[in-house]
Scaffold this active site. Structure first.
Site, short mmCIF file in Angstrom:
data_model
loop_
_atom_site.label_atom_id
_atom_site.label_comp_id
_atom_site.label_asym_id
_atom_site.label_seq_id
_atom_site.Cartn_x
_atom_site.Cartn_y
_atom_site.Cartn_z
N HIS A 22 0.88 5.15 1.33
CA HIS A 22 0.18 6.06 2.23
C HIS A 22 0.89 7.41 2.16
O HIS A 22 2.13 7.45 2.14
CB HIS A 22 0.22 5.50 3.66
CG HIS A 22 -0.55 6.33 4.63
ND1 HIS A 22 -1.92 6.32 4.70
CD2 HIS A 22 -0.13 7.24 5.56
CE1 HIS A 22 -2.32 7.17 5.63
NE2 HIS A 22 -1.25 7.74 6.17
N GLU A 57 5.42 10.20 -4.07
CA GLU A 57 4.72 8.91 -4.19
C GLU A 57 4.91 8.32 -5.58
O GLU A 57 5.16 7.13 -5.75
CB GLU A 57 3.21 9.08 -3.97
CG GLU A 57 2.81 9.42 -2.56
CD GLU A 57 1.29 9.51 -2.41
OE1 GLU A 57 0.58 8.64 -2.92
OE2 GLU A 57 0.82 10.47 -1.78
N ASN A 97 0.86 -1.18 0.00
CA ASN A 97 0.00 0.00 0.00
C ASN A 97 0.89 1.23 0.00
O ASN A 97 1.99 1.21 0.56
CB ASN A 97 -0.86 -0.01 1.28
CG ASN A 97 -1.76 1.21 1.39
OD1 ASN A 97 -2.44 1.57 0.42
ND2 ASN A 97 -1.78 1.85 2.55
C1 GRF Z 1 -2.45 8.89 -2.62
O1 GRF Z 1 -2.10 10.04 -1.89
C2 GRF Z 1 -2.10 7.65 -1.83
O2 GRF Z 1 -0.98 7.80 -1.00
C3 GRF Z 1 -3.32 7.46 -0.98
O3 GRF Z 1 -4.38 7.84 -1.79
C4 GRF Z 1 -3.95 8.77 -2.78
C5 GRF Z 1 -4.32 8.21 -4.11
O4 GRF Z 1 -4.08 9.12 -5.15
N1 GRF Z 1 -3.39 6.12 -0.46
P1 GRF Z 1 -4.20 8.64 -6.67
O5 GRF Z 1 -5.58 8.02 -6.81
O6 GRF Z 1 -3.12 7.65 -6.91
O7 GRF Z 1 -4.05 9.87 -7.48
#
Ligand code: GRF
Length: 231
Positions: free
Chosen positions: A103, A173, A101
């Protein structure tokens, strides 16, 4: 070629970043996309690209649907990329060490039930923390709880809004998640039987998550701290 299944509830920007990275590097590919929401951007995105996909409308009522779908599509690794529901325990068990996952904060802070989206960044801002950043971790039966694989520090600025902070973390991310997935697919990062995160070279313990941070000698470190403190 490792087959990756991606679970998404929202817009799917991490999914797109993962797909683009794997298309460049090879060795693994996004083979299946599932969402709990028919109107998720990820479903439209999958349809446009001809990637196998499914909407899991009521997973609580159908606990085995998810596992059968993953098996039917020969999914080897599962990535939760903005997936808001708790994954059923039978799926977690079947994919232990093969499900991660992402986060948008440095776990174990600012995680757990109800901590998603803007709420995470609001909590970070309200706490006064000066550092935040994404965490990629193995999934276990508890929200945001499994062994941490990697984190990346992102600064929090005094005049940040939730949106500005979210955007800064999201950039990290988009870089971190694909690289972790690539290593998992290659087998160079794995979860051992004792629940420790191992890389090709060393143990990455949950207490010491992976990021590169040069720890300079005391004098240089003190100088950096003085600069950061505005002296
Ligand atoms: C991201 O910030 C991720 O860390 C969290 O939800 C968000 C999803 O964004 N779990 P996306 O749908 O990938 O744009």
């Amino acid at each position: 070629m490792s087959r990756i299944g991606v679970f998404v509830s929202g817009r799917g920007s991490n999914l797109a970043a993962l797909h683009a990275h794997l298309a460049r590097t090879g060795g693994a590919k996004v083979a299946f996309i599932a969402s709990d929401r028919a109107n998720s951007g990820a479903i439209a995105w999958a349809r446009e690209r001809g990637i196998q996909h499914a909407v899991i409308a009521d997973q609580l009522g159908q606990p085995h649907q998810m596992l059968s779908l993953l098996r039917a599509h020969d999914v080897e690794l599962v990535v939760l990329a903005g997936y808001l529901r708790l994954v059923p325990a039978d799926v977690v068990r079947a994919y232990r060490g093969r499900m991660v996952n992402v986060h948008p904060a440095l776990l174990p802070s600012f995680g757990g039930p109800g901590m998603y989206g803007a709420r995470v960044h609001r909590a970070v801002l309200e706490s006064g923390a000066r550092v935040t950043g994404p965490t990629v971790h193995f999934v276990d039966e508890i929200y945001d709880h499994g062994a941490i694989i990697a984190q990346w520090p992102v600064p929090v600025f005094a005049d940040d809004t939730e949106a500005a902070l979210a955007a800064r973390v999201l950039r990290a991310e988009h870089l971190l998640l694909p690289r972790v997935v690539q290593q998992l697919a290659a087998g160079t990062i794995r979860l051992d039987d004792a629940g420790r995160v191992m890389s090709a070279h060393r143990e990455l313990s949950p207490e010491r998550a992976a990021f590169m941070f040069d720890m300079p000698e005391e004098d240089a470190l003190a100088d950096s701290m003085a600069i950061a403190l505005g002296t």
